[in-house]
Design an enzyme around this catalytic site. Structure first.
Site, mmCIF file in Angstrom:
data_model
loop_
_atom_site.group_PDB
_atom_site.id
_atom_site.type_symbol
_atom_site.label_atom_id
_atom_site.label_comp_id
_atom_site.label_asym_id
_atom_site.label_seq_id
_atom_site.Cartn_x
_atom_site.Cartn_y
_atom_site.Cartn_z
ATOM 1 N N LYS A 100 44.922 42.622 33.626
ATOM 2 C CA LYS A 100 45.419 43.757 34.417
ATOM 3 C C LYS A 100 46.770 44.169 33.817
ATOM 4 C CE LYS A 100 42.131 43.586 37.587
ATOM 5 N NZ LYS A 100 41.216 44.650 37.976
ATOM 6 N N LYS A 148 44.052 47.338 34.339
ATOM 7 C CA LYS A 148 42.695 47.519 33.790
ATOM 8 C C LYS A 148 42.749 48.106 32.385
ATOM 9 C CE LYS A 148 40.180 48.743 37.983
ATOM 10 N NZ LYS A 148 38.864 48.168 38.178
ATOM 11 N N LYS A 197 38.614 38.066 30.924
ATOM 12 C CA LYS A 197 37.684 39.161 30.614
ATOM 13 C C LYS A 197 38.420 40.491 30.567
ATOM 14 C CE LYS A 197 35.062 40.940 33.890
ATOM 15 N NZ LYS A 197 35.839 42.111 34.351
ATOM 16 N N ASP A 217 38.553 44.372 31.693
ATOM 17 C CA ASP A 217 38.114 45.031 32.910
ATOM 18 C C ASP A 217 36.980 45.994 32.584
ATOM 19 O OD1 ASP A 217 40.312 45.435 35.725
ATOM 20 O OD2 ASP A 217 38.136 45.317 35.640
ATOM 21 N N GLU A 218 36.317 46.457 33.645
ATOM 22 C CA GLU A 218 35.051 47.182 33.421
ATOM 23 C C GLU A 218 35.243 48.554 32.791
ATOM 24 O OE1 GLU A 218 36.277 46.486 36.400
ATOM 25 O OE2 GLU A 218 36.666 48.479 37.224
ATOM 26 N N HIS A 234 28.948 42.369 34.131
ATOM 27 C CA HIS A 234 29.657 43.043 35.225
ATOM 28 C C HIS A 234 28.690 44.031 35.861
ATOM 29 C CE1 HIS A 234 32.751 45.231 37.390
ATOM 30 N NE2 HIS A 234 33.646 44.342 37.012
ATOM 31 N N ARG A 235 28.878 44.316 37.143
ATOM 32 C CA ARG A 235 27.883 45.160 37.839
ATOM 33 C C ARG A 235 28.481 46.447 38.394
ATOM 34 N NH1 ARG A 235 27.346 42.368 43.842
ATOM 35 N NH2 ARG A 235 29.589 42.223 44.182
ATOM 36 N N LYS A 292 37.954 41.838 48.417
ATOM 37 C CA LYS A 292 38.325 43.211 48.827
ATOM 38 C C LYS A 292 37.113 44.129 49.008
ATOM 39 C CE LYS A 292 39.076 44.919 44.077
ATOM 40 N NZ LYS A 292 40.057 45.222 43.039
ATOM 41 N N GLY A 294 37.059 39.973 42.982
ATOM 42 C CA GLY A 294 37.379 41.215 43.693
ATOM 43 C C GLY A 294 38.312 40.927 44.856
ATOM 44 N N ALA A 313 40.194 36.148 39.419
ATOM 45 C CA ALA A 313 41.266 36.897 40.091
ATOM 46 C C ALA A 313 42.039 37.687 39.046
ATOM 47 C CB ALA A 313 42.205 35.941 40.825
ATOM 48 N N GLY A 330 44.486 40.772 40.152
ATOM 49 C CA GLY A 330 45.765 40.912 40.865
ATOM 50 C C GLY A 330 46.257 39.591 41.404
HETATM 51 C C1 CAP Z 1 38.666 42.515 40.224
HETATM 52 C C2 CAP Z 1 37.961 43.555 39.356
HETATM 53 C C3 CAP Z 1 36.453 43.419 39.301
HETATM 54 C C4 CAP Z 1 35.801 43.319 40.632
HETATM 55 C C5 CAP Z 1 34.395 43.902 40.583
HETATM 56 C C6 CAP Z 1 38.297 44.953 39.804
HETATM 57 O O1 CAP Z 1 40.035 42.727 40.119
HETATM 58 O O2 CAP Z 1 38.397 43.448 38.021
HETATM 59 O O3 CAP Z 1 35.979 44.550 38.588
HETATM 60 O O4 CAP Z 1 35.714 41.980 40.914
HETATM 61 O O5 CAP Z 1 33.781 43.679 41.818
HETATM 62 O O6 CAP Z 1 38.442 45.783 38.901
HETATM 63 O O7 CAP Z 1 38.344 45.144 41.015
HETATM 64 P P1 CAP Z 1 40.989 42.063 41.242
HETATM 65 P P2 CAP Z 1 32.443 42.781 41.890
HETATM 66 O O8 CAP Z 1 40.852 40.555 41.131
HETATM 67 O O9 CAP Z 1 42.396 42.524 40.892
HETATM 68 O O10 CAP Z 1 40.528 42.571 42.557
HETATM 69 O O11 CAP Z 1 32.836 41.473 41.273
HETATM 70 O O12 CAP Z 1 32.137 42.712 43.362
HETATM 71 O O13 CAP Z 1 31.394 43.479 41.105
HETATM 72 MG MG MG Z 2 37.414 45.162 37.304
#
Ligand code: CAP
Ligand code: MG
Length: 405
Positions: A139, A141, A165, A167-168, A256-257, A296, A328, A350, A352
């Site tokens: 982070k 992202k 990893k 980020d998406e 990732h989804r 979250k 998340g 995690a 954040g």
């Molecule tokens: C988490 C995250 C992931 C989420 C995706 C985000 O960051 O990188 O993409 O976990 O949700 O961008 O929110 P934080 P899921 O730890 O800062 O929240 O795993 O439900 O697909």
């Molecule tokens: Mg993410």
């Protein structure tokens, strides 16, 4: 040859009985259409979908359908989805409909590669046996340069994460070219391994056009990548299959989804995570996000997530397992809730909750590990924090919270 079964939860339109609605779905997805047709011969009718069971559930109905195995092209996920998750979502005679699960018979699972590593293989890479893996997402992202990304990765690694990893939304943008990012991060992770003796996986996001996936994977591997990441719903299941089926891709796949909320969030309409999880396992993902018990984005009942995780970890046609990822909105004060609700055979991630730690990234990683160690030792986070300052600082900033029901 055993057939494929699919279960749906639906609400019929006011002028339609549940049986009529179920029959309309079976027809639309197999040999029928909105009106009778002279060309639907008896021979063709062998491919009819059959309503095997139909029962009231809550305000709607739950129905299990048998789809003849012959209907499917073995090994073609796109075609499987067109049958079980196709036109039916738009049928006017159903006010809403959700695909809850699919039961794929051995012959229709057999053509797929499945995961190359699975949970056992990923654990072997890191030398762990049963503890949860701790991961972080770089982070912010987006926006960091390759060297800035690598610095954050180094801090997370010396703090004790097992996995880092992308980020998406980060792929190969001009501000952080993929090849440079991988080379810079892997060099700093080598440095961290010299400092700590521990291997850390870096899942680089290679999501792109299907015909470019292999080339991008090769660029990542040439620069030292030890894990690849795919956004499965935006890239397509084929992106996973191409990598799983190529023997030169000898690293695990983190799936990732992102975009899943458009399908999974509404309990009355869309596609539950269960069928998606089963298809990712068939396609060859080694790890898959399945949601959190306390994070979250908490719109799915925890029991449903537990079932999704068992679909990844349980025995299934001899196909390797897939590491469920809980991510998340997590932070050290939520680790006990996550592990208590979902078990320790998990990856907890995690972003954040690590990079937002008052002591910085390394301290945030240490706090996550300390929270996991506390849980495994059967000690409360608050108790453990008495002589673990990084955890104490995290609890002071974020507190600790329970899992949802
Ligand atoms: C988490 C995250 C992931 C989420 C995706 C985000 O960051 O990188 O993409 O976990 O949700 O961008 O929110 P934080 P899921 O730890 O800062 O929240 O795993 O439900 O697909
Ligand atoms: Mg993410």
């Amino acid at each position: 040859m055993p057939d494929l079964f699919a279960t749906y939860y639906f609400h019929p339109r006011a002028d339609t009985t549940p049986r009529e609605a179920a029959e309309a779905l079976a027809e639309e997805q197999t040999t029928g259409t909105w009106t009778d047709i002279t060309t639907r011969t008896e021979s063709v009718r062998r491919l009819d979908g059959v309503v095997e069971s139909l029962e009231p559930l809550g305000t709607g109905h739950l129905a299990r359908f048998r789809f003849p195995a012959e209907l499917f092209e073995p090994g073609n996920i796109a075609q499987y989805l067109s049958v079980v998750a196709g036109n039916l979502f738009g049928l006017g005679r159903l006010d809403s409909v959700r695909l809850v699960d699919i039961e794929v018979p051995p012959a229709l699972a057999e053509p797929f590669y499945g995961p190359k590593f699975g949970m056992e293989g990923v654990r072997r890479l890191l030398g762990t046996t049963d503890r949860p893996h701790i991961g972080t997402i770089i982070k912010p992202k987006v926006g960091l340069s390759p060297s800035e990304t690598a610095k954050v990765a180094y801090e997370a690694a010396i703090g004790g994460v097992d996995l880092i990893k992308d980020d998406e939304t980060l792929t190969d943008q001009a501000f952080c070219p993929l090849a440079e990012r991988v080379a810079a991060v892997m060099s700093r992770l080598d440095e961290a391994r010299s400092d700590t003796g521990r291997t850390v996986l870096f899942a680089v996001n290679i999501s792109t056009r299907a015909d470019r996936i292999l080339d991008r994977a090769e660029v990542a591997l040439e620069n030292g990548a030890n894990m690849l990441m795919i956004d499965v719903l935006t890239s397509g299941f084929a992106a996973i299959e191409v990598l799983a089926g190529d023997p030169s891709i000898n690293v695990p796949l983190h799936i990732h989804r992102t975009m899943h909320g458009a399908l999974t969030r509404n309990p009355d309409h869309g596609i539950a995570m269960r069928p998606i999880a089963r298809l990712v396992r068939l396609a060859g993902g080694d790890q898959l996000h399945t949601g959190t018990a306390s994070g979250k984005m908490g719109h799915v009942p925890v029991d449903e997530i537990r079932g999704d995780n068992e679909a990844l970890r349980g025995p299934w046609h001899g196909i390797r397992t897939v590491f469920p990822v809980s991510s998340g909105g997590l932070h050290p004060g939520k680790v006990a809730a996550e592990l208590g609700a979902l078990g320790t055979d998990m990856v907890l991630q995690a972003g954040g909750g690590i990079h937002g730690h008052p002591g910085g990234t390394a301290a945030g990683a240490r706090a996550m590990r300390q929270a996991a160690d506390a849980f495994i030792e059967g000690v409360s986070a608050e108790e453990y924090a008495r002589d673990h300052p990084e955890l104490a600082q995290a609890l002071l900033k974020w507190g600790s919270s329970p899992a949802r029901s």
